[in-house]
Scaffold this active site. Structure first.
Site, PDB file in Angstrom:
ATOM      1  N   ARG A 102       0.883  -1.179   0.000  1.00  0.00           N
ATOM      2  CA  ARG A 102       0.000   0.000   0.000  1.00  0.00           C
ATOM      3  C   ARG A 102       0.914   1.220   0.000  1.00  0.00           C
ATOM      4  NH1 ARG A 102      -5.348   1.434   3.509  1.00  0.00           N
ATOM      5  NH2 ARG A 102      -6.140  -0.074   2.006  1.00  0.00           N
ATOM      6  N   HIS A 129      -7.495   0.610  -6.430  1.00  0.00           N
ATOM      7  CA  HIS A 129      -7.659  -0.214  -5.222  1.00  0.00           C
ATOM      8  C   HIS A 129      -8.338  -1.525  -5.643  1.00  0.00           C
ATOM      9  CE1 HIS A 129      -7.835  -1.345  -1.168  1.00  0.00           C
ATOM     10  NE2 HIS A 129      -8.723  -0.500  -0.677  1.00  0.00           N
ATOM     11  N   GLN A 132     -10.105  -3.998  -3.074  1.00  0.00           N
ATOM     12  CA  GLN A 132     -11.411  -3.520  -2.629  1.00  0.00           C
ATOM     13  C   GLN A 132     -12.496  -3.997  -3.583  1.00  0.00           C
ATOM     14  OE1 GLN A 132     -12.333  -1.532   0.094  1.00  0.00           O
ATOM     15  NE2 GLN A 132     -14.352  -2.133  -0.624  1.00  0.00           N
ATOM     16  N   ASP A 223     -17.429   7.060  -1.588  1.00  0.00           N
ATOM     17  CA  ASP A 223     -16.155   6.949  -0.860  1.00  0.00           C
ATOM     18  C   ASP A 223     -15.832   8.346  -0.336  1.00  0.00           C
ATOM     19  OD1 ASP A 223     -13.625   6.199   0.093  1.00  0.00           O
ATOM     20  OD2 ASP A 223     -12.677   6.158  -1.888  1.00  0.00           O
ATOM     21  N   CYS A 263     -16.652   1.795   0.548  1.00  0.00           N
ATOM     22  CA  CYS A 263     -15.485   0.933   0.819  1.00  0.00           C
ATOM     23  C   CYS A 263     -15.022   1.035   2.268  1.00  0.00           C
ATOM     24  CB  CYS A 263     -14.351   1.279  -0.136  1.00  0.00           C
ATOM     25  SG  CYS A 263     -13.856   3.014  -0.033  1.00  0.00           S
ATOM     26  N   ARG A 291     -14.196  -8.582   1.934  1.00  0.00           N
ATOM     27  CA  ARG A 291     -12.798  -8.360   1.562  1.00  0.00           C
ATOM     28  C   ARG A 291     -11.975  -9.618   1.835  1.00  0.00           C
ATOM     29  NH1 ARG A 291     -10.557  -3.251   1.471  1.00  0.00           N
ATOM     30  NH2 ARG A 291      -8.743  -4.428   0.765  1.00  0.00           N
TER      31      ARG A 291
HETATM   32  N1   CP Z   1     -11.429  -0.124   2.389  1.00  0.00           N
HETATM   33  C1   CP Z   1     -10.158  -0.193   2.801  1.00  0.00           C
HETATM   34  O1   CP Z   1      -9.221  -0.481   2.046  1.00  0.00           O
HETATM   35  O2   CP Z   1     -10.012   0.039   4.128  1.00  0.00           O
HETATM   36  P1   CP Z   1      -8.632   0.234   4.885  1.00  0.00           P
HETATM   37  O3   CP Z   1      -8.042   1.533   4.408  1.00  0.00           O
HETATM   38  O4   CP Z   1      -9.004   0.275   6.344  1.00  0.00           O
HETATM   39  O5   CP Z   1      -7.720  -0.909   4.555  1.00  0.00           O
HETATM   40  N1  NVA Z   2     -10.083   6.592  -1.559  1.00  0.00           N
HETATM   41  C1  NVA Z   2      -9.688   6.210  -0.214  1.00  0.00           C
HETATM   42  C2  NVA Z   2      -9.930   4.745  -0.015  1.00  0.00           C
HETATM   43  C3  NVA Z   2      -9.573   4.222   1.344  1.00  0.00           C
HETATM   44  C4  NVA Z   2      -9.816   2.766   1.472  1.00  0.00           C
HETATM   45  C5  NVA Z   2      -8.223   6.565   0.001  1.00  0.00           C
HETATM   46  O1  NVA Z   2      -7.409   6.325  -0.895  1.00  0.00           O
HETATM   47  O2  NVA Z   2      -7.898   7.087   1.063  1.00  0.00           O
END
Ligand code: CP
Ligand code: NVA
Length: 304
Positions: A102, A129, A132, A223, A263, A291
């Site tokens: 990440r 993502h 997700q 989101d 999400c 997930r």
């Molecule tokens: N939806 C999602 O990826 O959540 P986190 O950022 O908590 O991993």
């Molecule tokens: N769009 C958000 C998703 C988090 C799971 C971000 O990137 O912060």
């Protein structure tokens, strides 16, 4: 599929198989069966940004499948600072069987994947993502008789990482995707071209009037308005996105069968009201639960 850096790495057929396997693994888990399909396997996880769902669901998935995981966070030093991304990838590949990353920059994941000798999974970048969306597609398949094909998903909010992956996932599985976003926050021409290349039969619809868009929705998805890494823009974004809040009034414009997804994490009172999130049409927590099942199928595919 060698790596899973985005939805572009899987064909529609592979995606369908992954979701079928995820549904089987979920049914197993619900019967209390946790077959050790990945006994002795190790998942490496490198996270530059915070996470609840992605981290916990991958770690739990590995534990259920009889494997183990190693978590490295930004406190272990940002990727590429103590040593090059290439050296990091080549070293870690000796210890683990797959890596989830990440990162702030998608290019870091791509660089890591170029040098790693094990499969690499994108656990969120600013670009997309995909993990997700595996869970989201599983959730939609479960909720709608006849599955996702022919359904319309309306994403209300920022044309961000989650929205891009959802658009591709819907396009691959024959669902319509509509982005309802303010000007300046819609998909750029580069993404529109990529979408057309990957999903030549699908249409990418963008609509600035949320009530008009949601009137066609089987699924209404939102989101956060400010993603991780964009915090300096949050005040400006709050003002521009205010008309795009998913609230009871907007939901009333959607067909009565439409379901609400997010999400998570959610900023209650910003992109979604608590009333909608906790209401009878919300499936956000089932979505979060899925997930893990979807990622089990992915891990099995890459590691078993
Ligand atoms: N939806 C999602 O990826 O959540 P986190 O950022 O908590 O991993
Ligand atoms: N769009 C958000 C998703 C988090 C799971 C971000 O990137 O912060």
């Amino acid at each position: 599929m060698k790596h899973f850096l985005g939805l572009t790495d899987v064909s529609a057929e592979e995606l369908t198989h992954l979701l079928e396997d995820a549904a089987r693994l979920k049914a197993d888990a619900q019967r209390g069966s946790r077959p050790p399909l990945l006994a002795g396997r190790v998942l490496g996880m490198i996270f530059e940004k915070p996470s609840l769902r992605t981290r916990a669901s991958f770690e739990a998935a590995m534990a259920h499948l009889g494997g183990a995981s190693i978590f490295l966070s930004a406190s272990d030093g940002p990727i590429g600072q103590r040593e090059s991304v290439a050296d990091f990838a080549r070293t870690l590949s000796h210890y683990v069987d797959t890596v989830v990353l990440r990162t702030f920059k998608h290019s870091t994941i791509e660089e890591f994947a170029r040098h790693a000798s094990v499969p690499v999974i994108n656990g969120l970048s600013e670009l997309c993502h995909p993990c997700q969306v595996l869970g989201d597609l599983l959730t939609i398949q479960e909720h709608f008789e006849g599955g996702i094909r022919g359904k319309t998903l309306v994403f209300v909010g920022d044309g961000n990482n989650v929205a891009r992956s959802l658009a591709l996932g819907c396009g691959k599985l024959g669902a319509r995707f509509i982005l309802s976003a303010p000007e300046g926050y819609r998909f750029d021409a580069g993404f529109a071209q990529r979408f057309q290349r990957v999903c030549p039969k699908a249409e990418l619809i963008q609509d600035g009037i949320p009530s008009q868009a949601v009137s066609q929705a089987d699924i209404l998805y939102t989101d956060v308005w400010t993603s991780m890494g964009q915090e300096s823009e949050s005040e400006q974004r709050r003002a521009q996105f205010a008309p795009f809040q998913v609230n009871a009034q907007l939901l009333a414009q959607a067909p009565s069968h439409a379901r609400v997804m997010h999400c998570l994490p959610a900023h209650r009172g910003e992109e979604i009201t608590g009333e909608v999130m906790d209401g009878p049409r919300s499936i956000v927590f089932e979505q979060a639960g899925n997930r893990m099942h979807a990622q089990k199928a992915l891990l099995k595919r890459l590691m078993a």
